[in-house]
Design a protein around this motif. Sequence first.
Motif, short mmCIF file in Angstrom:
data_model
loop_
_atom_site.label_atom_id
_atom_site.label_comp_id
_atom_site.label_asym_id
_atom_site.label_seq_id
_atom_site.Cartn_x
_atom_site.Cartn_y
_atom_site.Cartn_z
N ALA A 4 0.83 -1.21 0.00
CA ALA A 4 0.00 0.00 0.00
C ALA A 4 0.86 1.26 0.00
CB ALA A 4 -0.93 0.00 1.21
N GLU A 5 2.10 1.19 0.55
CA GLU A 5 2.98 2.35 0.61
C GLU A 5 3.96 2.40 -0.55
OE1 GLU A 5 4.67 1.11 4.25
OE2 GLU A 5 3.38 2.36 5.50
N ALA A 6 3.87 1.45 -1.45
CA ALA A 6 4.89 1.28 -2.48
C ALA A 6 4.76 2.31 -3.60
CB ALA A 6 4.78 -0.13 -3.06
N PHE A 7 5.82 2.40 -4.41
CA PHE A 7 5.81 3.27 -5.57
C PHE A 7 5.07 2.63 -6.75
CE2 PHE A 7 9.62 4.78 -3.30
CZ PHE A 7 9.33 6.13 -3.25
N HIS A 8 5.01 1.30 -6.77
CA HIS A 8 4.32 0.64 -7.88
C HIS A 8 2.81 0.63 -7.66
CE1 HIS A 8 4.67 -2.81 -5.03
NE2 HIS A 8 3.50 -3.15 -5.56
N VAL A 9 2.09 0.31 -8.71
CA VAL A 9 0.63 0.19 -8.62
C VAL A 9 0.24 -1.27 -8.84
CG1 VAL A 9 0.25 2.55 -9.42
CG2 VAL A 9 0.27 0.68 -11.09
N ASN A 10 -0.94 -1.62 -8.37
CA ASN A 10 -1.50 -2.96 -8.59
C ASN A 10 -2.05 -2.97 -10.02
OD1 ASN A 10 -3.07 -5.30 -8.66
ND2 ASN A 10 -3.60 -5.16 -6.50
N THR A 11 -1.37 -3.68 -10.90
CA THR A 11 -1.73 -3.64 -12.32
C THR A 11 -2.81 -4.67 -12.66
OG1 THR A 11 0.15 -5.12 -12.77
CG2 THR A 11 0.50 -2.75 -13.09
N PRO A 12 -3.55 -4.45 -13.75
CA PRO A 12 -4.64 -5.36 -14.11
C PRO A 12 -4.14 -6.76 -14.48
CG PRO A 12 -4.81 -3.28 -15.32
CD PRO A 12 -3.47 -3.29 -14.66
N LEU A 13 -4.96 -7.74 -14.20
CA LEU A 13 -4.76 -9.11 -14.68
C LEU A 13 -5.90 -9.37 -15.65
CD1 LEU A 13 -3.07 -11.76 -14.31
CD2 LEU A 13 -4.89 -12.50 -12.75
N LEU A 14 -5.58 -9.38 -16.94
CA LEU A 14 -6.61 -9.42 -17.98
C LEU A 14 -6.61 -10.76 -18.70
CD1 LEU A 14 -5.97 -5.91 -19.60
CD2 LEU A 14 -7.54 -6.47 -17.73
N GLU A 15 -7.79 -11.29 -18.94
CA GLU A 15 -7.89 -12.51 -19.74
C GLU A 15 -7.77 -12.14 -21.22
OE1 GLU A 15 -10.78 -16.42 -20.33
OE2 GLU A 15 -11.57 -14.62 -19.34
N SER A 16 -6.99 -12.91 -21.96
CA SER A 16 -6.87 -12.71 -23.41
C SER A 16 -7.57 -13.85 -24.12
CB SER A 16 -5.39 -12.67 -23.82
OG SER A 16 -5.29 -12.73 -25.24
N LEU A 17 -8.69 -13.55 -24.75
CA LEU A 17 -9.42 -14.59 -25.46
C LEU A 17 -8.65 -15.08 -26.68
CD1 LEU A 17 -13.10 -13.22 -25.25
CD2 LEU A 17 -12.03 -15.02 -23.89
N ASP A 18 -8.01 -14.15 -27.39
CA ASP A 18 -7.26 -14.54 -28.59
C ASP A 18 -6.10 -15.47 -28.24
OD1 ASP A 18 -8.70 -13.19 -30.64
OD2 ASP A 18 -7.79 -11.30 -30.02
N MET A 19 -5.35 -15.13 -27.21
CA MET A 19 -4.22 -15.98 -26.81
C MET A 19 -4.72 -17.30 -26.22
SD MET A 19 -1.64 -13.07 -25.26
CE MET A 19 -0.07 -13.91 -25.39
N SER A 20 -5.84 -17.25 -25.52
CA SER A 20 -6.42 -18.48 -24.96
C SER A 20 -6.79 -19.46 -26.07
CB SER A 20 -7.65 -18.15 -24.12
OG SER A 20 -7.33 -17.31 -23.03
N LYS A 21 -7.34 -18.93 -27.16
CA LYS A 21 -7.72 -19.80 -28.30
C LYS A 21 -6.48 -20.44 -28.91
CE LYS A 21 -11.89 -17.16 -29.46
NZ LYS A 21 -12.46 -16.15 -30.38
N ARG A 22 -5.37 -19.72 -28.91
CA ARG A 22 -4.15 -20.25 -29.52
C ARG A 22 -3.63 -21.49 -28.80
NH1 ARG A 22 -1.31 -16.94 -33.14
NH2 ARG A 22 -2.23 -14.87 -33.42
N ILE A 23 -3.77 -21.53 -27.48
CA ILE A 23 -3.18 -22.66 -26.73
C ILE A 23 -4.24 -23.60 -26.15
CG2 ILE A 23 -1.13 -21.30 -26.17
CD1 ILE A 23 -2.18 -21.24 -23.24
N GLY A 24 -5.51 -23.25 -26.30
CA GLY A 24 -6.56 -24.12 -25.78
C GLY A 24 -6.64 -24.13 -24.26
N ALA A 25 -6.22 -23.03 -23.64
CA ALA A 25 -6.27 -22.89 -22.18
C ALA A 25 -6.39 -21.40 -21.86
CB ALA A 25 -5.02 -23.48 -21.53
N PRO A 26 -6.94 -21.06 -20.69
CA PRO A 26 -7.08 -19.64 -20.35
C PRO A 26 -5.72 -18.97 -20.23
CG PRO A 26 -8.37 -21.03 -18.85
CD PRO A 26 -7.50 -21.95 -19.64
N VAL A 27 -5.59 -17.81 -20.85
CA VAL A 27 -4.37 -17.02 -20.74
C VAL A 27 -4.70 -15.69 -20.06
CG1 VAL A 27 -2.53 -15.80 -21.99
CG2 VAL A 27 -3.30 -18.06 -22.78
N TYR A 28 -3.94 -15.40 -19.02
CA TYR A 28 -4.12 -14.13 -18.30
C TYR A 28 -2.84 -13.31 -18.42
CZ TYR A 28 -8.38 -15.97 -16.24
OH TYR A 28 -9.65 -16.47 -16.07
N LEU A 29 -3.03 -12.02 -18.64
CA LEU A 29 -1.91 -11.10 -18.85
C LEU A 29 -1.77 -10.19 -17.63
CD1 LEU A 29 -2.96 -10.07 -22.47
CD2 LEU A 29 -1.20 -11.75 -21.85
#
Length: 321
Positions: A4-29
């Motif tokens: 909470a006191e850090a210089f960094h931010v909590n960045t998004p964890l996004l699902e990529s449908l296109d990348m998921s289709k490529r490998i046949g498993a959920p891909v999160y970025l």
Amino acid sequence: MSDAEAFHVNTPLLESLDMSKRIGAPVYLKMDNAQPSGSFKIRGIGHLCQKVAGPGSKGVICSSGGNAGMATAYVARKLNIPATIIVPSSTPELVIHKLKSQGATVRVVGKVWDDANAEALLLAQTQGLTFVPPFDHPLLWQGHASIIREIKACLQTKPGAVVVAVGGGGLLCGVIEGLEEVGWGDVPVVSMETKGADCLNASLNAGKLVTLPDITSEAKTLGAKTVCSQAFEYSKKGNIISEVVTDSEALQAVELFLDEERVLVELACGAALAAVYSGVVQRLQEEGRLPRPLGPLVVVVCGGSSISLPQLQCLKNKLQR
């Protein structure tokens, strides 16, 4: 320092449908390109500077191909202390401009990062500056481990694997320590390098730390000639998988990621994305080194400052000769 006191931010964890289709498993970025300094480096460097560079500091000095320097300059500006960044001649002009925009003093020394690092160590000693290592320090790894805590808070289940790009090995160390911290120590980690900056893969193949004769990859921010010893030791574990792609494969990944996800990242980050786009994950499954079916694949989108549309075109021109 708490997150909470850090210089960094909590960045998004996004699902990529296109990348998921490529490998046949959920891909999160894990979108660490959205950090204030442009890359994951702010996690570890922010944590280290909080510990070692107080208000009485004469200033900080960092050797960098760009991203560690950007993080150091950002933190120094927030702490209101001077920053000196030593970069090699391979650093793009746009990165030098960004560093100066953060208020840093920039010096260009040598051809590769190792040359710049030697100068930074000398100046730290002679001028009484606080040295900020770009990847080889336990405080950096502690800071980088926050990326896994954030993923654990968002993901409903244990990842099938985590993919990271490897240069000097700081992010890899942080990810491994973070996985151990949250009880995911058995999760496979796929460590991606580009040919010509593959110091970890070369070391693992040799069974000892290897120093590359030169950095011939265009992914200059991966350009440490020797990986940090802790990354090498961690990588001897059975669940750490070292893979190498070509610059062309990394570039193709950058372009596909821009088309599909509408985000531009540098070539070093393309090395991690190429695990999906160049079929590395699928091959590892065929070889029995990753399970099938695969649980959620988390790709750390490490970001990077040394990219722009003109720089992307320059890379295309170089690699298509």
